[in-house]
Motif scaffolding. Sequence first.
Motif, PDB file in Angstrom:
ATOM      1  N   LEU A   1      -5.390  14.933  21.838  1.00  0.00           N
ATOM      2  CA  LEU A   1      -4.296  14.128  21.308  1.00  0.00           C
ATOM      3  C   LEU A   1      -3.003  14.238  22.105  1.00  0.00           C
ATOM      4  CD1 LEU A   1      -4.773  14.812  17.485  1.00  0.00           C
ATOM      5  CD2 LEU A   1      -5.441  12.762  18.751  1.00  0.00           C
ATOM      6  N   LEU A   2      -2.868  15.294  22.907  1.00  0.00           N
ATOM      7  CA  LEU A   2      -1.624  15.504  23.651  1.00  0.00           C
ATOM      8  C   LEU A   2      -1.847  15.350  25.146  1.00  0.00           C
ATOM      9  CD1 LEU A   2      -0.095  18.674  21.918  1.00  0.00           C
ATOM     10  CD2 LEU A   2       0.367  16.264  21.418  1.00  0.00           C
ATOM     11  N   GLY A   3      -0.840  14.791  25.806  1.00  0.00           N
ATOM     12  CA  GLY A   3      -0.840  14.756  27.254  1.00  0.00           C
ATOM     13  C   GLY A   3      -0.292  16.058  27.803  1.00  0.00           C
ATOM     14  N   PRO A   4      -0.187  16.181  29.119  1.00  0.00           N
ATOM     15  CA  PRO A   4       0.287  17.436  29.727  1.00  0.00           C
ATOM     16  C   PRO A   4       1.730  17.774  29.370  1.00  0.00           C
ATOM     17  CG  PRO A   4       0.060  15.692  31.371  1.00  0.00           C
ATOM     18  CD  PRO A   4      -0.564  15.180  30.125  1.00  0.00           C
ATOM     19  N   ASP A   5       2.498  16.760  28.894  1.00  0.00           N
ATOM     20  CA  ASP A   5       3.894  16.989  28.528  1.00  0.00           C
ATOM     21  C   ASP A   5       4.049  17.258  27.033  1.00  0.00           C
ATOM     22  OD1 ASP A   5       3.109  14.522  27.686  1.00  0.00           O
ATOM     23  OD2 ASP A   5       4.776  13.411  28.563  1.00  0.00           O
ATOM     24  N   HIS A   6       2.942  17.510  26.333  1.00  0.00           N
ATOM     25  CA  HIS A   6       2.920  17.762  24.888  1.00  0.00           C
ATOM     26  C   HIS A   6       3.317  16.528  24.074  1.00  0.00           C
ATOM     27  CE1 HIS A   6       2.389  21.880  26.052  1.00  0.00           C
ATOM     28  NE2 HIS A   6       3.595  21.956  26.575  1.00  0.00           N
TER      29      HIS A   6
ATOM     30  N   MET B   1      -9.196  13.240  14.419  1.00  0.00           N
ATOM     31  CA  MET B   1      -8.024  13.836  15.068  1.00  0.00           C
ATOM     32  C   MET B   1      -8.097  15.356  15.014  1.00  0.00           C
ATOM     33  SD  MET B   1      -4.679  11.396  14.357  1.00  0.00           S
ATOM     34  CE  MET B   1      -4.432  11.973  12.685  1.00  0.00           C
ATOM     35  N   ALA B   2      -8.523  15.904  13.879  1.00  0.00           N
ATOM     36  CA  ALA B   2      -8.649  17.356  13.762  1.00  0.00           C
ATOM     37  C   ALA B   2      -9.665  17.881  14.769  1.00  0.00           C
ATOM     38  CB  ALA B   2      -9.047  17.736  12.342  1.00  0.00           C
ATOM     39  N   ALA B   3     -10.751  17.134  14.970  1.00  0.00           N
ATOM     40  CA  ALA B   3     -11.765  17.561  15.933  1.00  0.00           C
ATOM     41  C   ALA B   3     -11.239  17.493  17.372  1.00  0.00           C
ATOM     42  CB  ALA B   3     -13.009  16.692  15.786  1.00  0.00           C
ATOM     43  N   GLU B   4     -10.448  16.479  17.667  1.00  0.00           N
ATOM     44  CA  GLU B   4      -9.902  16.348  19.021  1.00  0.00           C
ATOM     45  C   GLU B   4      -8.851  17.412  19.302  1.00  0.00           C
ATOM     46  OE1 GLU B   4      -9.273  13.009  21.114  1.00  0.00           O
ATOM     47  OE2 GLU B   4     -11.186  12.126  20.530  1.00  0.00           O
ATOM     48  N   GLY B   5      -7.996  17.686  18.311  1.00  0.00           N
ATOM     49  CA  GLY B   5      -6.963  18.698  18.475  1.00  0.00           C
ATOM     50  C   GLY B   5      -6.000  18.376  19.611  1.00  0.00           C
ATOM     51  N   ALA B   6      -5.270  19.373  20.037  1.00  0.00           N
ATOM     52  CA  ALA B   6      -4.276  19.173  21.081  1.00  0.00           C
ATOM     53  C   ALA B   6      -4.903  18.713  22.390  1.00  0.00           C
ATOM     54  CB  ALA B   6      -3.485  20.458  21.304  1.00  0.00           C
TER      55      ALA B   6
ATOM     56  N   THR C   1       0.859  -1.192   0.000  1.00  0.00           N
ATOM     57  CA  THR C   1       0.000   0.000   0.000  1.00  0.00           C
ATOM     58  C   THR C   1       0.889   1.234   0.000  1.00  0.00           C
ATOM     59  OG1 THR C   1      -1.569  -1.212   1.399  1.00  0.00           O
ATOM     60  CG2 THR C   1      -1.915   1.158   1.157  1.00  0.00           C
ATOM     61  N   ILE C   2       0.879   2.014  -1.081  1.00  0.00           N
ATOM     62  CA  ILE C   2       1.660   3.239  -1.061  1.00  0.00           C
ATOM     63  C   ILE C   2       1.002   4.231  -0.095  1.00  0.00           C
ATOM     64  CG2 ILE C   2       2.437   2.903  -3.449  1.00  0.00           C
ATOM     65  CD1 ILE C   2       0.512   5.201  -4.208  1.00  0.00           C
ATOM     66  N   GLY C   3       1.794   5.164   0.405  1.00  0.00           N
ATOM     67  CA  GLY C   3       1.249   6.189   1.284  1.00  0.00           C
ATOM     68  C   GLY C   3       0.985   5.738   2.703  1.00  0.00           C
ATOM     69  N   SER C   4       1.328   4.489   3.042  1.00  0.00           N
ATOM     70  CA  SER C   4       1.030   4.003   4.391  1.00  0.00           C
ATOM     71  C   SER C   4       1.970   4.593   5.430  1.00  0.00           C
ATOM     72  CB  SER C   4       1.118   2.472   4.428  1.00  0.00           C
ATOM     73  OG  SER C   4       2.402   2.022   4.018  1.00  0.00           O
ATOM     74  N   ASP C   5       2.966   5.359   5.002  1.00  0.00           N
ATOM     75  CA  ASP C   5       3.942   5.902   5.946  1.00  0.00           C
ATOM     76  C   ASP C   5       3.742   7.388   6.236  1.00  0.00           C
ATOM     77  OD1 ASP C   5       4.569   6.368   3.293  1.00  0.00           O
ATOM     78  OD2 ASP C   5       6.726   6.138   3.521  1.00  0.00           O
ATOM     79  N   TYR C   6       2.595   7.972   5.877  1.00  0.00           N
ATOM     80  CA  TYR C   6       2.394   9.416   6.030  1.00  0.00           C
ATOM     81  C   TYR C   6       1.572   9.794   7.261  1.00  0.00           C
ATOM     82  CZ  TYR C   6       4.588  10.432   1.599  1.00  0.00           C
ATOM     83  OH  TYR C   6       5.523  10.571   0.612  1.00  0.00           O
ATOM     84  N   PHE C   7       1.168   8.829   8.046  1.00  0.00           N
ATOM     85  CA  PHE C   7       0.222   9.090   9.126  1.00  0.00           C
ATOM     86  C   PHE C   7       0.739  10.094  10.149  1.00  0.00           C
ATOM     87  CE2 PHE C   7      -1.742   8.212  13.235  1.00  0.00           C
ATOM     88  CZ  PHE C   7      -3.084   8.250  12.912  1.00  0.00           C
ATOM     89  N   LEU C   8       1.990   9.993  10.532  1.00  0.00           N
ATOM     90  CA  LEU C   8       2.502  10.868  11.583  1.00  0.00           C
ATOM     91  C   LEU C   8       2.518  12.330  11.169  1.00  0.00           C
ATOM     92  CD1 LEU C   8       5.444   8.821  13.156  1.00  0.00           C
ATOM     93  CD2 LEU C   8       3.082   9.035  13.952  1.00  0.00           C
ATOM     94  N   LEU C   9       2.606  12.610   9.872  1.00  0.00           N
ATOM     95  CA  LEU C   9       2.515  13.994   9.408  1.00  0.00           C
ATOM     96  C   LEU C   9       1.165  14.590   9.785  1.00  0.00           C
ATOM     97  CD1 LEU C   9       4.017  13.609   5.823  1.00  0.00           C
ATOM     98  CD2 LEU C   9       5.211  14.244   7.924  1.00  0.00           C
ATOM     99  N   HIS C  10       0.104  13.814   9.620  1.00  0.00           N
ATOM    100  CA  HIS C  10      -1.239  14.275   9.974  1.00  0.00           C
ATOM    101  C   HIS C  10      -1.400  14.376  11.494  1.00  0.00           C
ATOM    102  CE1 HIS C  10      -3.067  13.988   5.923  1.00  0.00           C
ATOM    103  NE2 HIS C  10      -2.133  13.082   5.741  1.00  0.00           N
ATOM    104  N   LEU C  11      -0.835  13.424  12.208  1.00  0.00           N
ATOM    105  CA  LEU C  11      -0.954  13.446  13.668  1.00  0.00           C
ATOM    106  C   LEU C  11      -0.267  14.682  14.247  1.00  0.00           C
ATOM    107  CD1 LEU C  11      -1.705  12.211  16.379  1.00  0.00           C
ATOM    108  CD2 LEU C  11       0.346  10.768  16.217  1.00  0.00           C
ATOM    109  N   VAL C  12       0.939  14.984  13.798  1.00  0.00           N
ATOM    110  CA  VAL C  12       1.655  16.163  14.287  1.00  0.00           C
ATOM    111  C   VAL C  12       0.869  17.426  13.975  1.00  0.00           C
ATOM    112  CG1 VAL C  12       3.723  17.562  13.926  1.00  0.00           C
ATOM    113  CG2 VAL C  12       3.930  15.090  14.228  1.00  0.00           C
ATOM    114  N   HIS C  13       0.313  17.496  12.766  1.00  0.00           N
ATOM    115  CA  HIS C  13      -0.469  18.673  12.369  1.00  0.00           C
ATOM    116  C   HIS C  13      -1.709  18.827  13.232  1.00  0.00           C
ATOM    117  CE1 HIS C  13      -3.604  20.718   9.985  1.00  0.00           C
ATOM    118  NE2 HIS C  13      -2.613  21.486   9.576  1.00  0.00           N
ATOM    119  N   ASP C  14      -2.484  17.756  13.366  1.00  0.00           N
ATOM    120  CA  ASP C  14      -3.756  17.854  14.081  1.00  0.00           C
ATOM    121  C   ASP C  14      -3.562  18.053  15.580  1.00  0.00           C
ATOM    122  OD1 ASP C  14      -5.052  17.545  11.671  1.00  0.00           O
ATOM    123  OD2 ASP C  14      -5.349  15.396  11.902  1.00  0.00           O
ATOM    124  N   ALA C  15      -2.413  17.626  16.100  1.00  0.00           N
ATOM    125  CA  ALA C  15      -2.122  17.841  17.514  1.00  0.00           C
ATOM    126  C   ALA C  15      -1.578  19.248  17.778  1.00  0.00           C
ATOM    127  CB  ALA C  15      -1.115  16.803  18.000  1.00  0.00           C
TER     128      ALA C  15
END
Length: 430
Positions: free
Chosen positions: A344-349, A336-341, A273-287
């Motif tokens: 998605l983030l703990g108290p230590d970011h 993830m976008a709806a949850e936001g920081a 599956t191409i593109g299966s390695d891009y998830f963390l880019l979205h996670l960092v953005h949405d967080a």
Amino acid sequence: MNRVCLALPTNRACPATITALHAEAAYAVRNFGADVQLLILDSTDARTRAAHADTVAALPPEPGVTVHHLDEERQRAWLRRTIARSGLPDPDRLLGLMLPPGVSYGACTNRAFLLAASLGCHSVHRRDSDSTYQVHHGEPVFPVHHELPWLGRPAADATATVTRTDLDPALAHRPVALAGASFIGELSVDIAEIRRLDEAVYHDVVGLWAPGDWPEDRRRALVEESFTGAGTDPFTGDRSTLTVVDPMRVDMCNIAFDRAVYERVPLPPATDTIGSDYFLLHLVHDAGLPGILHNRHIENFHTPERRTDTGFPAYQRRFVKFLLSMLHFHHVYDRMAAEGAAGLLGPDHRVRPDRVARLVRESTTLDRTENIWRLDRVDTAYRKLGGRYARFADQLVSEREELLDQAARDMEDFAFLTEAWPSLTEAART
């Protein structure tokens, strides 16, 4: 001293890339005082691996650069020990997800993440074997120039050195989680032939990775932007922006992550599956985690095996699986976008793997009607192209149910691995 992992997963012959990567590692030592662990994860055949070993042996000694060249046998043995040390249930399943028999862009990078943790690295800097560095005034344009200084440090520290700051001041205390750029040259996905054959068919096929309910104008804009990277203009001088990085602006051949991200959440381990390695880019953005977007783009090219009689259907199948995966990923990205920081983030970011796993698992229950529509559209489009595209459409007919099932199973595997990941990382560290 800042210890970092410069990682090259490869399943193809790439002696020139290994040599160039070693030069980038030496640059990082000379200019930033880094301790560079150069990690080559080699999934090639025995003859190619031997040639790679000869290339590694011929590299000039560089103080501060340690080269690790691991074939799959050594990777598998290390993974078995690490999984056993973790005490996690279903070790065979975990090993299969970390080192599957098929091609997995996510799994090979996950192995780099765990090995980086075991080596005591603070960041992972990933490159690809089907790309090369640009040259400016006779010198290679190394992305590590922008990656090393600020990863893991408060974003406010970087404001004096970047060209531009486009970051909400309220986020300046958060750590820089990634640094990256894109590529120039050929499309990141090897489908330019479709565009040459029929522009309308190219639009129909590429537009299938958008959410099914998008209006046509928005879908068309996505098609125009998709897989093009930074275009074709060469590097002329450095520019960098401190921002929350748009995932469409960076590529996984030219990326660096802080360990607070990759030691918490892995990449999807889906095979073929191409593109299966891009998830963390979205996670960092949405967080809402800061990053540095720069312009030291890597030059992309395609190796010829994807266009051979055996390589063509295998690659097209990876592309179709990517289209089907988007039903599930769009759901996760929206949540993830709806949850936001806040979610998605703990108290230590640091990102929360439990929240991510829950959202991924939710996506496994989605109705597959939209994916049936995608397969119908691919079938129609490829039959219009004729030739080997029509023959591939015939192949898809017999695989439809399996492909639909696999799209959901891949997400189930991802949720399972995400739940296990903190324990795996801790076991790797020890």
